[in-house]
Design an enzyme around this catalytic site. Structure first.
Site, PDB file in Angstrom:
ATOM      1  N   GLU A  55      53.429  69.868  19.183  1.00 32.38           N
ATOM      2  CA  GLU A  55      53.470  68.171  18.970  1.00 32.38           C
ATOM      3  C   GLU A  55      52.142  67.817  19.476  1.00 32.38           C
ATOM      4  O   GLU A  55      51.530  68.572  20.016  1.00 32.38           O
ATOM      5  CB  GLU A  55      54.759  67.569  19.820  1.00 32.38           C
ATOM      6  CG  GLU A  55      55.301  66.536  19.919  1.00 32.38           C
ATOM      7  CD  GLU A  55      56.242  67.776  18.132  1.00 32.38           C
ATOM      8  OE1 GLU A  55      55.993  67.363  17.087  1.00 32.38           O
ATOM      9  OE2 GLU A  55      57.227  68.616  18.441  1.00 32.38           O
ATOM     10  N   HIS A  56      51.844  66.696  18.793  1.00 31.53           N
ATOM     11  CA  HIS A  56      50.538  65.449  18.181  1.00 31.53           C
ATOM     12  C   HIS A  56      49.417  66.768  18.652  1.00 31.53           C
ATOM     13  O   HIS A  56      48.238  65.724  19.203  1.00 31.53           O
ATOM     14  CB  HIS A  56      50.972  65.045  20.453  1.00 31.53           C
ATOM     15  CG  HIS A  56      51.728  63.442  20.112  1.00 31.53           C
ATOM     16  ND1 HIS A  56      51.799  62.119  19.197  1.00 31.53           N
ATOM     17  CD2 HIS A  56      52.951  63.761  20.632  1.00 31.53           C
ATOM     18  CE1 HIS A  56      52.306  61.371  19.090  1.00 31.53           C
ATOM     19  NE2 HIS A  56      53.109  62.565  20.447  1.00 31.53           N
ATOM     20  N   ASP A 202      54.566  66.155   8.618  1.00 32.26           N
ATOM     21  CA  ASP A 202      55.546  66.057   7.752  1.00 32.26           C
ATOM     22  C   ASP A 202      55.906  66.142   6.680  1.00 32.26           C
ATOM     23  O   ASP A 202      56.870  66.408   6.146  1.00 32.26           O
ATOM     24  CB  ASP A 202      56.331  64.601   8.890  1.00 32.26           C
ATOM     25  CG  ASP A 202      55.389  63.897  10.634  1.00 32.26           C
ATOM     26  OD1 ASP A 202      56.211  65.240  10.555  1.00 32.26           O
ATOM     27  OD2 ASP A 202      55.882  62.991  10.717  1.00 32.26           O
ATOM     28  N   LYS A 246      57.575  55.049  15.426  1.00 35.66           N
ATOM     29  CA  LYS A 246      56.185  55.232  15.996  1.00 35.66           C
ATOM     30  C   LYS A 246      54.784  53.970  15.814  1.00 35.66           C
ATOM     31  O   LYS A 246      54.260  53.590  16.074  1.00 35.66           O
ATOM     32  CB  LYS A 246      55.705  56.641  15.585  1.00 35.66           C
ATOM     33  CG  LYS A 246      55.074  56.145  14.176  1.00 35.66           C
ATOM     34  CD  LYS A 246      54.853  58.194  13.823  1.00 35.66           C
ATOM     35  CE  LYS A 246      54.755  58.590  12.772  1.00 35.66           C
ATOM     36  NZ  LYS A 246      56.636  58.784  12.424  1.00 35.66           N
TER      37      LYS A 246
HETATM   38  C1  GLA Z   1      54.501  61.889  13.887  1.00 36.81           C
HETATM   39  C2  GLA Z   1      53.587  62.422  12.856  1.00 36.81           C
HETATM   40  C3  GLA Z   1      53.143  63.821  13.249  1.00 36.81           C
HETATM   41  C4  GLA Z   1      53.292  64.535  13.995  1.00 36.81           C
HETATM   42  C5  GLA Z   1      54.175  63.875  15.215  1.00 36.81           C
HETATM   43  C6  GLA Z   1      52.738  64.233  16.709  1.00 36.81           C
HETATM   44  O1  GLA Z   1      55.636  62.520  13.812  1.00 36.81           O
HETATM   45  O2  GLA Z   1      53.785  62.309  11.758  1.00 36.81           O
HETATM   46  O3  GLA Z   1      51.704  63.743  12.079  1.00 36.81           O
HETATM   47  O4  GLA Z   1      51.436  64.113  15.035  1.00 36.81           O
HETATM   48  O5  GLA Z   1      54.150  63.004  15.107  1.00 36.81           O
HETATM   49  O6  GLA Z   1      53.645  66.177  16.840  1.00 36.81           O
END
Ligand code: GLA
Length: 489
Positions: A55-56, A202, A246
């Site tokens: 993640e991230h 994603d 986000k």
């Molecule tokens: C969102 C972003 C992804 C990734 C995730 C965290 O979904 O679109 O690219 O950075 O957060 O892992």
């Protein structure tokens, strides 16, 4: 003989198959016809995703391990001989929208009064990216009717599925042929028009996913390798009921730029020129040429402080404040004056190690049901199936703790689900960007029913006042699905 569907799914292009007879598609077709007076000429289906671990770290250049969900965005579409978009949604909560689309430069993506993007902005991102790719070389437009069943603002990538579905529909209608990796990269770039600097995970999984496996996705170049998940476990997704949008705050971009600044400082203090280019933490890692474990040590050496002020960063990088803002910050992070660089960089390097360990364990265990342990988890060099699940689960839990403490992107509801799960012997973590959204749990098959039942009681009923009977909307087991698909008539 493999079926048409099987052959198409294996191709490096987005599969195009005959529209199946399906209740949901028939309903969407009727809605389309009632609205536009004719049948749609094709459909596009793009799945949501759940990220199992990693993640991230995609925007820092490190591999991630997501899988596609059964929930998706389904679009019915038709080309029109007019540069315009006519957009409808099967859910009346999402208002209709029409717009001219003469050039991509003219498509403006502006948030609503609360700073949140309107739902159709994600569609516009996809169309804008497609038009840019076509260098505005089209006089045509689209009629689109959308039906989505990925819970929105839940960290399951409903926005990316919408951007990708719009971009794919537009390009397919214009007879543009691209490989899955090309269109995934284009969609990742297109989504940045919303204002967040996402990394591409994603969109990559939306196009490259395969049924029954997760994907180990690497960037630059974008590539996906299947990873078989343990057969004796299921991934459960549980919504925290805290919304996570986000694009509505600068929390996400703040983390992105903190990682950029950390990478600049690591390289600079190591005596390697950065030429004032944006450097990711993985580029810094490659240029320094050390192992991930050594990079973790370097973070402690070069970034010992908990907080760095803008002034301090400028002094280390020997640049002025305006230059720092122009080179590395985004429009919505220019006013930030304090940065947490050590914490973010530590999360990224440690999470990258966890992804590799998770993948190795899955690969080894899918071979013969027994794995040779890594990193000291062995029992005489061999690990049983139960131990495999325990190791994978612990990696997920460590990931959650790191996201909570170092990356500060958890939410009390997410933490509560993780705690309840842990008491039942199920390891879990927040998935997606965080600050709300969902948890993904690795649940042994024999505990599944009991686990979901207790979550319904302990979290949804007691904590959120949701009747047990309605809680199935928020907590469900999931199996990996295939990626985007086009249905033609
Ligand atoms: C969102 C972003 C992804 C990734 C995730 C965290 O979904 O679109 O690219 O950075 O957060 O892992």
């Amino acid at each position: 003989m493999p079926t048409e569907m099987e052959c198409e799914l294996k191709s490096d292009k987005v599969p195009i198959v005959i529209t199946p007879s399906d209740e949901r598609i028939s309903r969407l077709s009727r809605l389309f016809e009632d609205e536009f007076g004719h049948n749609p000429s094709f459909y596009v289906r793009v799945p949501g995703r759940v990220n199992i671990i990693g993640e991230h770290i995609d925007y820092c250049g490190y591999p991630v391990l997501p899988m596609a969900l059964e929930q998706d965005i389904l679009v019915a579409a038709s080309l029109i001989q007019e540069p315009a978009i006519y957009l409808r949604n099967a859910n009346s909560k999402y208002k209709s929208f029409n717009t001219k689309i003469t050039t991509y430069e003219d498509i403006k993506i502006t948030p609503d009064g609360d700073g949140k993007p309107f739902w159709y902005n994600y569609v516009l991102c996809g169309i804008k990216g497609a038009l840019e790719h076509l260098e505005n070389n089209t006089e045509n437009g689209l009629q689109l009717y959308i039906d989505g069943n990925i819970p929105p603002a839940s960290g399951l990538s409903s926005s990316s599925a919408l951007v990708s579905a719009a971009c794919l529909s537009f390009l397919y209608a214009q007879n543009v042929s691209m490989s899955k990796t090309e269109i995934a990269s284009l969609c990742a770039k297109s989504e940045r028009y919303i204002g967040t600097q996402g990394g591409g995970m994603d969109q990559a999984i939306a196009f490259l996913a395969e049924k029954y496996c997760a994907q180990y996705i690497t960037f630059q170049p974008l590539q996906a390798t299947s990873v078989s998940l343990p057969e004796d476990a299921v991934f459960v997704v549980a919504h925290s009921l805290a919304e996570a949008n986000k694009a509505a705050t600068n929390d996400f971009n703040r983390r992105v730029i903190e990682c950029r600044l950390a990478a600049q400082i690591l390289l600079t203090l190591h005596g390697i020129p950065t030429d004032k280019k944006i450097i990711t933490l993985s580029e810094a890692h490659n240029k320094i040429g050390k192992s991930l474990e050594e990079m973790i040590q370097l973070v402690h050496t070069y970034l010992p402080k908990d907080i760095y002020t803008k002034d301090e960063v400028c002094t280390i990088l020997k640049i002025g404040e305006k230059e720092l803002e122009n080179l590395y910050l985004t429009a919505n992070t220019k006013d930030i004056n304090e940065f947490k660089l050590k914490q973010r960089a530590l999360h990224v390097y440690e999470e990258a190690l966890r992804v590799d360990e998770f993948r190795n364990i899955c690969n080894q265990s899918s071979g013969n049901g027994k794995v040779n342990g890594t990193n000291g988890h062995t029992t005489n060099g061999v690990v049983s199936k139960n131990e495999t699940l325990a190791i994978l689960g612990k990696l997920m839990l460590k990931s959650h703790e790191s996201l909570k403490n170092l990356y500060e992107c958890s939410h009390t509801n997410l933490d509560r689900i993780v705690e309840i799960s842990q008491k039942l012997g199920v390891h879990s973590r927040l998935t997606g960007a965080g600050w709300g959204g969902c948890v993904v749990a690795l649940c042994p098959k024999n505990l599944l029913e009991n686990y979901i039942d207790i979550l319904k009681e302990e979290f949804y009923d007691k904590h959120c006042n949701i009747d047990k009977c309605d809680a199935h909307l928020y907590v469900f087991a999931t199996t990996p699905n295939h990626g985007a698909i086009i249905y033609k008539n």
